[in-house]
Design an enzyme around this catalytic site. Structure first.
Site, PDB file in Angstrom:
ATOM      1  N   ASN A  26     -43.925   7.644 -31.621  1.00 23.10           N
ATOM      2  CA  ASN A  26     -44.696   8.362 -32.629  1.00 23.10           C
ATOM      3  C   ASN A  26     -44.944   9.816 -32.244  1.00 23.10           C
ATOM      4  OD1 ASN A  26     -46.600   6.905 -30.709  1.00 23.10           O
ATOM      5  ND2 ASN A  26     -47.980   8.418 -31.627  1.00 23.10           N
ATOM      6  N   GLY A  28     -43.950  13.201 -29.031  1.00 22.75           N
ATOM      7  CA  GLY A  28     -43.250  13.667 -27.851  1.00 22.75           C
ATOM      8  C   GLY A  28     -41.769  13.365 -27.827  1.00 22.75           C
ATOM      9  N   ILE A  29     -41.259  13.080 -26.613  1.00 24.00           N
ATOM     10  CA  ILE A  29     -39.827  12.850 -26.471  1.00 24.00           C
ATOM     11  C   ILE A  29     -39.395  11.536 -27.123  1.00 24.00           C
ATOM     12  CG2 ILE A  29     -39.608  14.285 -24.427  1.00 24.00           C
ATOM     13  CD1 ILE A  29     -39.562  11.780 -22.708  1.00 24.00           C
ATOM     14  N   SER A 153     -39.921   8.800 -13.800  1.00 27.30           N
ATOM     15  CA  SER A 153     -40.380  10.164 -13.549  1.00 27.30           C
ATOM     16  C   SER A 153     -40.156  10.499 -12.087  1.00 27.30           C
ATOM     17  CB  SER A 153     -41.874  10.289 -13.873  1.00 27.30           C
ATOM     18  OG  SER A 153     -42.419  11.470 -13.323  1.00 27.30           O
ATOM     19  N   TYR A 179     -49.955   6.462 -10.943  1.00 27.48           N
ATOM     20  CA  TYR A 179     -48.843   6.842 -11.821  1.00 27.48           C
ATOM     21  C   TYR A 179     -47.519   6.713 -11.075  1.00 27.48           C
ATOM     22  CZ  TYR A 179     -45.880   9.777 -14.819  1.00 27.48           C
ATOM     23  OH  TYR A 179     -44.858  10.247 -15.630  1.00 27.48           O
TER      24      TYR A 179
END
Length: 312
Positions: A26, A28-29, A153, A179
């Site tokens: 929905n 961003g990338i 990431s 994270y």
């Protein structure tokens, strides 16, 4: 990391007849990824938690591409029951599934637990996608050649491993360490899943999309305070745009090179280059331990038969 764009939207082949799911699409990338898949004639499901934001994203994609083969799929990765319902909703359509892009994620958030009682960054970024992927896997295998794309990431370098026994200890790790563990889990999941997919035409890879100007920074602000907003605004001038940030996952999802070069279990960096992940992400014993931990946690919450049809 190469700054040369060896892959662009123009390199995406025609995807007529292909069906794709993009989580977190929905914004961003994820939004860009879904839009460009639709533009190249794929039938795409925008899988996201918030219907009030997901459905307008679908309408915007229709408007910008002038194509209608895009739908909203309710998926809350903080809830295993929601993940199960989302998979069942899709499977009830009896459609093939050629492309699964596990894009959704949260980062830098204050310590919280999901509704199932696990630390939320690990729960959303890994556990939810683990369950979603395995429930869809029989259809993905039946639709081969097909792709599974796990968005990780370079933040995975910030951790030396996964301390399973401390995941729910709010004082054991900083927000960015949490994270990093979740992003390491994305790569380890890819490695182990790829081993289990040997002999199939399912190509599973992970990637670092780059440092991108997206809404994921809202987690950092929630954790540290709104005083960070001006600093983030300045730093983000040097971030990739969402369009550029989406290129590497679109490469993994669509480029003929993935099959031509038999790319399996690889870690890609911008823009479609094979990268070098951390030493921990190559630890096959840790990857197996993560798989067993994830499977056992989900079975404890949803029952031992939850993976009876997962084909792995």
């Amino acid at each position: 990391m190469s700054s040369e764009k060896r892959f662009s939207f123009d390199n995406i082949p025609d995807l007529s007849g292909k069906v794709a799911i993009v989580t977190g699409a929905n914004t961003g990338i994820g939004f860009v990824t879904a839009k460009e898949l639709v533009r190249k004639n794929a039938h795409v499901f925008v899988a996201s938690r918030n219907k009030d934001r997901g459905e307008p994203a679908v309408e915007l994609i229709k408007k910008e591409t002038k194509k209608d083969a895009v739908e909203f799929l309710q998926l809350d990765l903080k809830s295993l029951n929601s993940v199960k319902r989302a998979a069942e909703t899709f499977l009830a359509r009896n459609l093939p599934l050629h492309i699964l892009v596990n894009n959704a994620g949260i980062g830098g958030t204050p310590f919280e637990k999901t509704s199932d009682g696990i630390q939320d960054q690990f729960g959303v970024n890994h556990i939810g996608h683990f369950l979603f992927t395995l429930l869809l896997l029989p259809t993905i295998k039946a639709s081969a050649p097909s792709r599974i794309v796990n968005v990780s990431s370079n933040g995975h370098h910030r951790t030396t491993g996964i301390e399973f026994e401390k995941l729910n200890d709010p004082n054991a790790h900083t927000s960015m360490q949490r994270y990093g563990q979740s992003k390491l889990a994305n790569i380890l999941f890819t490695i182990e899943l790829n081993k289990r997919l040997l002999g199939t035409n399912v190509y599973c890879n992970s990637l670092h999309p780059g440092v991108i100007k997206t809404e994921i920074t809202r987690g950092v602000v929630a954790n540290w305070g709104t005083w960070l907003n001006p600093i983030i605004s300045i730093i983000s001038l040097f971030f990739l745009s969402p369009d550029d940030g989406a290129l590497t996952q679109l490469y993994c999802a669509t480029s003929p090179e993935i099959e031509e070069k038999n790319h399996r279990g690889k870690y890609f960096v911008p823009f479609g280059e094979v990268g070098e992940p951390s030493a921990q992400s190559k630890d096959e014993e840790l990857a197996k331990k993560l798989w067993d931990f994830s499977e056992n946690f989900i079975k404890e919450k949803l029952g031992d038969d939850i993976f009876s049809k997962s084909c792995v």
